[in-house]
Design a protein around this motif. Structure first.
Motif, PDB file in Angstrom:
ATOM      1  N   PRO A 171       3.171  -8.014  -8.228  1.00 56.62           N
ATOM      2  CA  PRO A 171       1.997  -7.370  -8.827  1.00 56.62           C
ATOM      3  C   PRO A 171       0.994  -8.346  -9.440  1.00 56.62           C
ATOM      4  O   PRO A 171      -0.147  -7.970  -9.675  1.00 56.62           O
ATOM      5  CB  PRO A 171       2.585  -6.453  -9.898  1.00 56.62           C
ATOM      6  CG  PRO A 171       4.035  -6.360  -9.614  1.00 56.62           C
ATOM      7  CD  PRO A 171       4.425  -7.562  -8.815  1.00 56.62           C
ATOM      8  N   LYS A 172       1.399  -9.591  -9.675  1.00 53.52           N
ATOM      9  CA  LYS A 172       0.483 -10.565 -10.283  1.00 53.52           C
ATOM     10  C   LYS A 172      -0.409 -11.236  -9.249  1.00 53.52           C
ATOM     11  O   LYS A 172      -1.315 -11.967  -9.609  1.00 53.52           O
ATOM     12  CB  LYS A 172       1.287 -11.617 -11.046  1.00 53.52           C
ATOM     13  CG  LYS A 172       2.011 -11.024 -12.237  1.00 53.52           C
ATOM     14  CD  LYS A 172       2.760 -12.082 -13.007  1.00 53.52           C
ATOM     15  CE  LYS A 172       3.353 -11.465 -14.252  1.00 53.52           C
ATOM     16  NZ  LYS A 172       4.759 -11.697 -14.390  1.00 53.52           N
ATOM     17  N   GLU A 173      -0.143 -11.018  -7.974  1.00 56.85           N
ATOM     18  CA  GLU A 173      -0.934 -11.656  -6.914  1.00 56.85           C
ATOM     19  C   GLU A 173      -1.795 -10.626  -6.187  1.00 56.85           C
ATOM     20  O   GLU A 173      -1.537  -9.437  -6.238  1.00 56.85           O
ATOM     21  CB  GLU A 173      -0.003 -12.338  -5.902  1.00 56.85           C
ATOM     22  CG  GLU A 173       0.716 -13.538  -6.488  1.00 56.85           C
ATOM     23  CD  GLU A 173       1.557 -14.275  -5.465  1.00 56.85           C
ATOM     24  OE1 GLU A 173       1.453 -13.990  -4.257  1.00 56.85           O
ATOM     25  OE2 GLU A 173       2.327 -15.145  -5.888  1.00 56.85           O
ATOM     26  N   LYS A 174      -2.809 -11.110  -5.522  1.00 57.43           N
ATOM     27  CA  LYS A 174      -3.663 -10.274  -4.665  1.00 57.43           C
ATOM     28  C   LYS A 174      -3.656 -10.868  -3.267  1.00 57.43           C
ATOM     29  O   LYS A 174      -3.968 -12.052  -3.139  1.00 57.43           O
ATOM     30  CB  LYS A 174      -5.099 -10.237  -5.205  1.00 57.43           C
ATOM     31  CG  LYS A 174      -5.223  -9.637  -6.571  1.00 57.43           C
ATOM     32  CD  LYS A 174      -5.122  -8.149  -6.537  1.00 57.43           C
ATOM     33  CE  LYS A 174      -5.331  -7.588  -7.938  1.00 57.43           C
ATOM     34  NZ  LYS A 174      -4.650  -6.409  -8.243  1.00 57.43           N
ATOM     35  N   PRO A 175      -3.319 -10.188  -2.208  1.00 61.68           N
ATOM     36  CA  PRO A 175      -2.754  -8.836  -2.270  1.00 61.68           C
ATOM     37  C   PRO A 175      -1.347  -8.879  -2.861  1.00 61.68           C
ATOM     38  O   PRO A 175      -0.644  -9.878  -2.738  1.00 61.68           O
ATOM     39  CB  PRO A 175      -2.721  -8.414  -0.802  1.00 61.68           C
ATOM     40  CG  PRO A 175      -2.587  -9.678  -0.035  1.00 61.68           C
ATOM     41  CD  PRO A 175      -3.328 -10.709  -0.827  1.00 61.68           C
ATOM     42  N   TRP A 176      -0.952  -7.808  -3.498  1.00 59.35           N
ATOM     43  CA  TRP A 176       0.348  -7.791  -4.169  1.00 59.35           C
ATOM     44  C   TRP A 176       1.499  -7.497  -3.216  1.00 59.35           C
ATOM     45  O   TRP A 176       2.655  -7.719  -3.562  1.00 59.35           O
ATOM     46  CB  TRP A 176       0.342  -6.833  -5.350  1.00 59.35           C
ATOM     47  CG  TRP A 176       0.475  -5.380  -5.010  1.00 59.35           C
ATOM     48  CD1 TRP A 176      -0.518  -4.567  -4.560  1.00 59.35           C
ATOM     49  CD2 TRP A 176       1.643  -4.577  -5.099  1.00 59.35           C
ATOM     50  NE1 TRP A 176      -0.026  -3.298  -4.355  1.00 59.35           N
ATOM     51  CE2 TRP A 176       1.304  -3.285  -4.684  1.00 59.35           C
ATOM     52  CE3 TRP A 176       2.954  -4.828  -5.487  1.00 59.35           C
ATOM     53  CZ2 TRP A 176       2.223  -2.235  -4.639  1.00 59.35           C
ATOM     54  CZ3 TRP A 176       3.868  -3.788  -5.448  1.00 59.35           C
ATOM     55  CH2 TRP A 176       3.500  -2.506  -5.028  1.00 59.35           C
ATOM     56  N   VAL A 177       1.179  -7.022  -1.996  1.00 59.00           N
ATOM     57  CA  VAL A 177       2.203  -6.751  -0.980  1.00 59.00           C
ATOM     58  C   VAL A 177       2.011  -7.741   0.165  1.00 59.00           C
ATOM     59  O   VAL A 177       0.929  -7.811   0.755  1.00 59.00           O
ATOM     60  CB  VAL A 177       2.105  -5.307  -0.443  1.00 59.00           C
ATOM     61  CG1 VAL A 177       3.188  -5.055   0.594  1.00 59.00           C
ATOM     62  CG2 VAL A 177       2.210  -4.299  -1.578  1.00 59.00           C
TER      63      VAL A 177
END
Length: 70
Positions: free
Chosen positions: A36-42
């Motif tokens: 969840p801390k990154e983009k994209p999170w998936v």
């Protein structure tokens, strides 16, 4: 209903944010895919299609679902 799709070329993970209860099951099961801390999170490329399918089946809220590529 808004949703986002993330693909590894074989399967698409569909995320419906309004259904998400933030149980953390996805992050605990496949931390290399869900961050969840990154983009994209998936990042579905960090697991096999079967691992993704198995993990999404454990999502308690139904916010995550799988659509196979045609």
């Amino acid at each position: 209903m808004e949703h986002k799709e993330y693909t590894n070329g074989e399967v698409n993970i569909i995320w419906k944010p309004e259904k998400c209860t933030h149980s953390g099951m996805c992050v605990k099961t496949l931390p290399k895919v869900y961050n969840p801390k990154e983009k994209p999170w998936v990042k579905p490329e960090h697991a096999t299609s079967q691992e993704l399918i198995d993990q999404v089946a454990k999502c308690p809220s139904g916010a995550l679902s799988i659509k196979k590529e045609e």
